[in-house]
Design a protein around this motif. Structure first.
Motif, short mmCIF file in Angstrom:
data_model
loop_
_atom_site.label_atom_id
_atom_site.label_comp_id
_atom_site.label_asym_id
_atom_site.label_seq_id
_atom_site.Cartn_x
_atom_site.Cartn_y
_atom_site.Cartn_z
N TRP A 1 0.84 -1.20 0.00
CA TRP A 1 0.00 0.00 0.00
C TRP A 1 0.87 1.25 0.00
CZ3 TRP A 1 -5.36 0.79 0.06
CH2 TRP A 1 -5.80 2.07 0.44
N ALA B 1 -10.09 -4.98 -4.54
CA ALA B 1 -9.82 -4.09 -3.41
C ALA B 1 -10.45 -2.71 -3.62
CB ALA B 1 -8.31 -3.97 -3.21
N CYS C 1 -10.97 -3.49 2.88
CA CYS C 1 -10.27 -4.00 1.69
C CYS C 1 -8.97 -4.74 2.01
CB CYS C 1 -9.99 -2.86 0.71
SG CYS C 1 -8.90 -1.58 1.33
N PHE D 1 -8.64 -8.31 0.54
CA PHE D 1 -8.39 -8.33 -0.90
C PHE D 1 -6.94 -7.94 -1.22
CE2 PHE D 1 -13.04 -7.40 -0.71
CZ PHE D 1 -13.47 -8.58 -1.31
N LEU D 2 -6.40 -6.98 -0.47
CA LEU D 2 -5.01 -6.59 -0.68
C LEU D 2 -4.07 -7.74 -0.36
CD1 LEU D 2 -5.19 -3.05 0.99
CD2 LEU D 2 -5.06 -3.52 -1.46
#
Length: 302
Positions: free
Chosen positions: A165, A253, A281, A284-285
């Protein structure tokens, strides 16, 4: 359900207009199943008839809710048009291997080959999130749109080549339709990249129509022209930014975050920055990182 979706006069006028048999001789569930699982060649639409049928069902439900909760009388013609538009956008922006081109192009494949349930081709690992090159960043963009209220949640999330991220943003706004929301989401992402001075970025959207509108140099739809034109100009001026279309399976995501953002309307056009991923999310990440690692291991071992 039978009354609302089949035997009510408001439903009957829709099915007669679309030439879909009401078939009162079978129970409601069988009638529903038959129209969802079978494609009728008599359909005048470019969409498979079962796709149109599902969105017409949804349109009937939205139409009734508009009357029950807002005393708003939506005509059958308007309901049919909105349902058809939504069905067309969904069908031609979903990453189906046999779909062919958009409805304003020549269809090289047979739309009757569409099946309403996932097939092995739909679950192909190549539809997973793919990382950018080592020197680049990837921004997944998505939007969530509510037809009745016109509320839209626009999101963009940035990750590096390892799936880590790097940042995220969301904005709540109002849009006239889902395509406008997708276009505005792309424009928001392009401006974000430029403001961050990220030089090499891939912006990925799961809306094929929106990406094609931006890449197409011909005249755009009047309502969206300004946003599309700005996107084109910014992309031309910033050669390091690439806009591409990817399937929905590669955008899970951003999709989850868009729905989350739209449900938390914090004010019109207020930009929210996210230094860390929201819980909605994270799974999903993490899944995307695992898939990347699996593909890397497969490549290492031939």
């Amino acid at each position: 359900m039978n009354h609302i979706l089949r035997s009510c006069p408001r439903a009957i006028e829709v099915w007669k207009e679309k030439k879909i048999p009401i078939n009162n001789g079978i129970i409601f569930n069988e009638w529903l199943k038959e129209n969802i699982t079978k494609v009728h060649n008599s359909s005048s639409s470019l969409n498979p008839s079962n796709v149109d049928f599902i969105f017409l069902i949804w349109g009937l439900w939205l139409r009734r809710n508009a009357w029950v909760f807002s005393k708003k009388n939506v005509s059958s013609s308007i309901s049919i048009k909105k349902s058809h538009w939504a069905a067309t956008e969904w069908f031609y922006s979903t990453n189906q291997p046999k779909v062919g081109k958009a409805p304003n192009s020549n269809l090289n494949s047979n739309p009757n080959s569409f099946h309403p349930y996932p097939t092995s081709n739909d679950l192909n690992p190549t539809l997973r999130w793919s990382p950018p090159p080592a020197s680049a960043l990837k921004i997944n963009v998505d939007s969530s749109f509510i037809l009745l209220s016109k509320k839209s949640g626009l999101v963009a999330i940035c990750r590096d080549s390892l799936g880590r991220w790097q940042g995220g943003i969301w904005r709540n706004t109002y849009c006239s339709n889902a395509l406008e929301a997708e276009i505005r989401g792309i424009l928001m992402a392009v401006n974000w990249v430029i403001n961050k001075d990220w030089r090499h970025c891939i912006i990925a959207s799961d809306c094929k129509n929106a990406v094609e509108e931006v890449h197409n140099n011909s005249g755009a739809k009047s309502v969206l022209f300004d946003d599309i034109h700005i996107c084109r100009v910014l992309l031309q001026r910033n050669a390091g930014i690439e806009l591409k279309h990817e399937g929905r399976s590669a955008n899970k995501a951003a999709d989850a975050l868009a729905k989350y953002a739209q449900g938390r309307f914090t004010g019109h056009n207020v930009l929210q920055e996210l230094s860390s991923p929201p819980p909605v999310c994270i799974n999903f990440l993490e899944e995307d990182i695992r898939n990347c690692n699996m593909e890397a291991n497969d490549d290492d071992h031939g």
